[in-house]
Every structure is written in structure tokens, then in C-alpha cells.
Design an enzyme around this catalytic site. Sequence first.
Site, short mmCIF file in Angstrom:
data_model
loop_
_atom_site.label_atom_id
_atom_site.label_comp_id
_atom_site.label_asym_id
_atom_site.label_seq_id
_atom_site.Cartn_x
_atom_site.Cartn_y
_atom_site.Cartn_z
N ASP A 203 5.90 -2.84 -11.33
CA ASP A 203 4.53 -2.34 -11.36
C ASP A 203 4.50 -0.88 -11.82
OD1 ASP A 203 1.62 -2.70 -10.36
OD2 ASP A 203 2.27 -0.87 -9.34
N GLU A 269 5.28 -3.78 -16.44
CA GLU A 269 3.83 -3.70 -16.67
C GLU A 269 3.56 -2.41 -17.45
OE1 GLU A 269 -0.21 -3.53 -13.95
OE2 GLU A 269 1.43 -2.17 -13.53
#
Length: 543
Positions: A203, A269
Amino acid sequence: MAKKNPDWWRGAVIYQIYPRSFKDSNGDGVGDLRGIIQQMPYLQSLNVDALWISPFFKSPMADFGYDVSDYREVDPLFGTLDDFDELLKVAHKAKLKIIIDQVLSHTSDQHAWFKESRSSRDNPKSDWYVWADPQPDGTPPNNWLSVFGGSAWQWDSRRCQYYMHNFLTSQPDLNFHCKAVQKAILGEIEFWLERGVDGFRFDACIFHFHDQQLRSNPAAIVADTTSVAASNPYGMQQHVYDKSQPENIKFLQKLRKLLNKYKAASIGEIGDDDSPSRIAEYTEGGDKFHQAYSFDLLTETFSASHIRKIVETMESKFAALEKPGWTCWSIGNHDVPRVTTRWGKGQGGAQFSKLMMALQASLRGSVCLYQGDELGLTEADIPFELLQDPYGITFWPEFKGRDGCRTPMPWQAGEAHAGFTAGQPWLPIPAEHALAAVDTQEKPRESVLNFSRRFLAWRRRNAVLVTGEIQFLATPEPILLFERSNGKDHVLVAFNLGDQTQTIALPKGWDKVTAMDGHGLMGGAVDKKQIVLKPWGGYFGRM
């Protein structure tokens, strides 16, 4: 015994589970790990390759698990470490890989590391987070902004300094310039590798490092509305100093060495001002991420030309590299409105949902599916008084946050709360979602669920759609036309992204095309050297 494929991730279909909303096993209204275990037969039936499980670590849940207070503990809300170990075992028995979320750029302010760091300016972890003195007038060190609104700096009265937070004030950023932080973070990852996970989704991976000179960002030439809402001032800056710093490359190389040791895969990401370039940089050479995805197909913009432009741009970035990486396509996740509402505008019904499943899984790259998209779920309309997302509460009503795509999975139409929980669900379940529950779609052959199962099984049998090359062919809106090729195997793919029947001429060299069957997508046929596509229809043909 079948030989294991070390490149299983290349072209894989990855199903994202948002654990709070997947299945509640104990009646507290929140999904949990045992709920995932209970639904493993369902997950296996989808014909996906891996499960990406969003954060389930110990957390005060200010950002619903993306604010970690202990990387090695399962939050009691979701279960125990024993539950996770069982989930891993059951998934592997079902031939499903497990990918877990890792939030490395920041922690919760309740993490033991931050508590120690903020206690003084000379403790052993004093430089583990990004601390800075105020400007002479007491204002923050520079103009950096938080994605969730306001300044990226929060005053701390203990140290009489500001600390940096790219997201909530309760999510202080780690200082990756500190070697001890890098070592500690790699240790947290290895903890899960030792338990047997198959990979990680990283993330906010471009936020690891910041400019040590703390230079202010310049204004954006054109405001970014790809990774943030148009009403968010974060998009009004060029983020050249607060993220995507060159030092991140060396850290990612350290990370990859660790992953290689355990033969684990990675997906990053990338929400950058220039995501294709950053994906190419972060995946090329085989020594950083295995693959990455961006927000470019997670925006409101929907057209054949837009999709073609995004994919071709990514392909051109890879083509310029000696050893290109790999991309993963996502058209829905826990951060954006459901694709049936965002792109479909509520039109097209089940046929639109089928088309989106086929389109996403036919592009060159891996696939990240979001739970509920295989049911054709729409975006839920959550009233302000029931909102949970701090992002949405801050920017209401221009931006309603992420709760509308995070509502619980509907399992049984006739049960209370659609069979998700025996208690009160943490977010309401819309009546229209209950009508699309799993049990209502199990028997009808033409349901979105059964189409998704058939299509993904069919794709798996056609290697050209998994790893083949892609070349787009010129067509007017709303037709998306491209060729997938793998050696002598060539497949022609045509999608009608509109609500009217469309007819186009067969492209040059495809005079002897033969329609492929088994994929289940209706609405396409060849007639007198023309492809006829019904509304939201598609066609697959082989040379």
C-alpha cells in the site's frame, strides 16, 4: 507431482477481500478471518488464482486497518494468528495463493515505535518518524498536503516539533532514511513470509521516502483528479518532494531480495502524478516489484479511447526498457465507487457487469478483481449520519468517501442483513444488493456470478489471454478492438462499450476468423466480413 510455477503471478487473477465486509462468523457485525475460511468453497469456485486480503493487523481502526499498531498481531476484531494460519492452510488446499496487504509508509500513532519516538528528541527511536521544526512564525515546515485534507504536518506538544502524515493525523510517516527503520520493516515482512504467505500488496508504496531538504512542492500545471477527488486540494500540487523519491529504488531492491528468498510475489499500488512511468521504473529489471497497478482505470472517465490510451501508454513505457516489468489492471477496489455505477451509470444491468469482467480480464497484464464485482453490485448510497470513512466525512457532500463500495457482501437474499452477519452490520446493506445475493445467482446460468466463473475458467485455458502481447486496432467510439498474440496463436477481441448495436468491418488479415466459444459473453458475431456487436456485447475470434 505438478511442478510449481514461480511466475504464477504473471497474468494471475487476484480477488481482493475487504475482510470487514466479506463474511462475519461471530455476529459482531464485522467480517473476520473465520468468515473467509467459511466461504473458501465459494472463493475456489470463482476460478481466481490468488486472494488479496486487505489489512487485518492490530489497529485502532481510524482508517479501518490501514493504520497499523502492531504488524505481527491479528486485530481481535478479525480473529487470531491461529485463525490466519488456518486460513492459509485451507486456501492452499484449495489451490489459492494468499497475498496480504502491507502498509509500510506509515503506522498508527498507537504503535509502540511512535510512542517512543514522540517521547523525546534523544530516545533510540527519535528519528524513526519524520520530525521537523516549525518555521520562525510557527507554521509547518513546508506546503505539503495530506491526501485526507489539510496540511501534512501535525504539531506535537511533547517534542515541540511537527511530524509528517500523508494521510490521517493518526498515521505518522516512518522515516525510511533511517536504516534502522528499513531493517525493522523488513523484519515485519519476514514474519509473514515465515508463516507461508505467497505474496504482498504494498500500500502507498511511493510514500516511503521524502525529500530530506523538505522543499515545498510546486503548483500543479493541471490539477490531478486521477488519484484524488476533484474537490481535494492535494491534486493542486506537483508531488515532486513528498513522495516517489529516488532513494525508494534501493529499498525496493532490498525488499525484492527478501521476497526472492521465500519465492514470494509482490504488487505495488502506484498513485503518482505519472503512474505509467513510475510503474515501469518500479517493476523493470526484475529486482524491484514483480508487478504494480495504478489508478488510471479507477477514475470516472469511461470510453474506448481512454482505455486504449492508458494501456498503450503503459505498453510503450515497457517497450522502452531492456527488461520490462509487468502491470496489473484494476477497475474497482475498496477506494473508488463500484464500476457498475462509476462507469456504467446504472445502465446495462447484468450485461454491463459481464462486459466489464471480460474487458478487464482480456487486457495484457494481471487482474485485480474486487469482491462483489462478480455479483454486479452497484455503489451504495450511504447517508451522512451512517458514514464511517473519515475521508468522506471531511469532504462531504462533494465527495462521499469510500463507504459506498465497502458495504458487506450479500450472501442470502432472504436472511437478515443478506446473510452477512447475525448482528448489526458495520455498514448498511442496500436492498438492491440483497436482490443480487450469492444464493440468487447460484442457479441461473446467465447470472453475473456464473458468467464470471465460466469466463475466468475459459481465460485460464487460453494462455494467449493470460500472457500474450496486445495490439490495438483503430475503431471509432464506442468500440474497443485489439489483438492478443502469443507466437502463432492470435485472438481478436472486440467490445461494444455503448448501449446501441454497432457494426465494424473485420480488420485486415482477419478474413478467416473463427468465433471462439466457451467464454459466455453474448452479443457478438461476424456477418459478411463485419463484426456485429449488440449493446454491451463482445466478440472473441481466433485466426
